[in-house]
Design a protein around this motif. Sequence first.
Motif, PDB file in Angstrom:
ATOM      1  N   ARG A  32       0.771  -1.092  -0.055  1.00  0.00           N
ATOM      2  CA  ARG A  32       0.025  -0.047   0.058  1.00  0.00           C
ATOM      3  C   ARG A  32       0.855   1.303  -0.112  1.00  0.00           C
ATOM      4  NH1 ARG A  32      -5.549  -0.129   0.631  1.00  0.00           N
ATOM      5  NH2 ARG A  32      -5.416   2.061   1.492  1.00  0.00           N
ATOM      6  N   GLU A  33       2.112   1.171   0.697  1.00  0.00           N
ATOM      7  CA  GLU A  33       2.931   2.185   0.673  1.00  0.00           C
ATOM      8  C   GLU A  33       3.680   2.379  -0.606  1.00  0.00           C
ATOM      9  OE1 GLU A  33       2.986  -0.204   3.003  1.00  0.00           O
ATOM     10  OE2 GLU A  33       1.657   1.247   4.391  1.00  0.00           O
ATOM     11  N   LEU A  34       4.124   1.202  -1.337  1.00  0.00           N
ATOM     12  CA  LEU A  34       4.610   1.420  -2.709  1.00  0.00           C
ATOM     13  C   LEU A  34       3.780   0.733  -3.765  1.00  0.00           C
ATOM     14  CD1 LEU A  34       8.252   0.597  -1.158  1.00  0.00           C
ATOM     15  CD2 LEU A  34       7.504   3.034  -2.118  1.00  0.00           C
ATOM     16  N   PRO A  35       2.629   1.195  -4.140  1.00  0.00           N
ATOM     17  CA  PRO A  35       1.818   0.273  -5.026  1.00  0.00           C
ATOM     18  C   PRO A  35       2.342   0.226  -6.647  1.00  0.00           C
ATOM     19  CG  PRO A  35       0.793   2.226  -4.596  1.00  0.00           C
ATOM     20  CD  PRO A  35       2.040   2.413  -3.597  1.00  0.00           C
ATOM     21  N   THR A  36       3.046   1.491  -6.895  1.00  0.00           N
ATOM     22  CA  THR A  36       3.684   1.611  -8.177  1.00  0.00           C
ATOM     23  C   THR A  36       5.210   2.126  -8.061  1.00  0.00           C
ATOM     24  OG1 THR A  36       3.073   4.147  -8.019  1.00  0.00           O
ATOM     25  CG2 THR A  36       1.396   2.599  -8.983  1.00  0.00           C
TER      26      THR A  36
END
Length: 380
Positions: free
Chosen positions: A37-41
Amino acid sequence: MVPDDGKATLVGRIWRPGIGPAVVRLDGDAVVDITSRELPTMQALLEADDPAAAAREAGGDTVCTLAELTACSTEDAGADDLRLLAPPDLQAIKAAGVTFAESMVERVIEEQAAGDADRAEAIRARVKSVIGDSLSGIEPGSDQAMQVKAVLQEEGLWSQYLEVGIGPDAEVFTKCQPMASVGSGAAVGLHPVSSWNNPEPEVVLAVNSRGVVVGATLGNDVNLRDVEGRSALLLGKAKDNNASCALGPFLRLFDEGFGMEDVRRAELTMRVEGQDGFVLEGHSSMTKISRDPAQIVAQTIGAHHQYPDGFFLFLGTMFAPVKDRGAPGQGFTHKGGDVVTISEPSLGALSNIVRLSTECPEWVFGTAALMRNLAQRGLL
């Protein structure tokens, strides 16, 4: 495929079967999914204060080995098969043109020949008799550059390519849309109307929304010389077609061991191997670039133009192939099945097979599809 120094902070994107696109980190030979959720992309990772530290500290699960991923990353991979994707996702894909004196001369020849390869050799001799290597080392926009401009205008050889090559303003164009680039192993596409075209091996910078350069990768800025040579207004058609932009294999993030000075010293090599036995080898040295990479970035982003999702920026190439492949004087052009490998010791190797754009897999997974996928996975 990857740098041989063993110290690189490497991140990228892969397709996970039954799941979708994932942001990954390379730990030795292990491909680790760090999507969260912190690094979805990839865009989210590059917006971190220290992307390299954020990537190294992120938890994740090992998906496969690098060897397994490489073996799966081919033009035969299906839509839901494990494979490498191009590193960027939401970022704009921009490119700087005519940044090297050597390729600048070839752009003038393309224009003078109006895209006709048969006329190029005679024009090449005339242009070089006037220009020669005199453009090497000239600072764009300087008094010396303006003096050269005056001489070339008197000779009737001034060109729009020389304007952006030695004038004050860099050429920066949109190479392709976000999510449209392909990764290492995939097929790269040529528009069917072209009969004179070539690969362009380039270093590509990753720049966040604040204009900070946070990493670098390799790119193939596939170019249709005949289309662009007919008119610079056809640049979009010459550059942006299905699968005409390849990036990867991984993005090397800037850290204590790698930064902009390494980019400025980068030495790219390229090899084209045809099914007909033809081999073309080329080299592009970033030490010969006419505009400093940081200056090109500054001309791309600033008060005049914002990129809220960041962008990837091709820096141009000094490579413009003139080795004859067919009839004498016609120079190089691609044939279907060519394998293009672009390599640099600190960035690894990007390899792709050449097909027509109409033969490459259609681009169907865009930004909207990515957002739906991430939402379904609970990552947004």
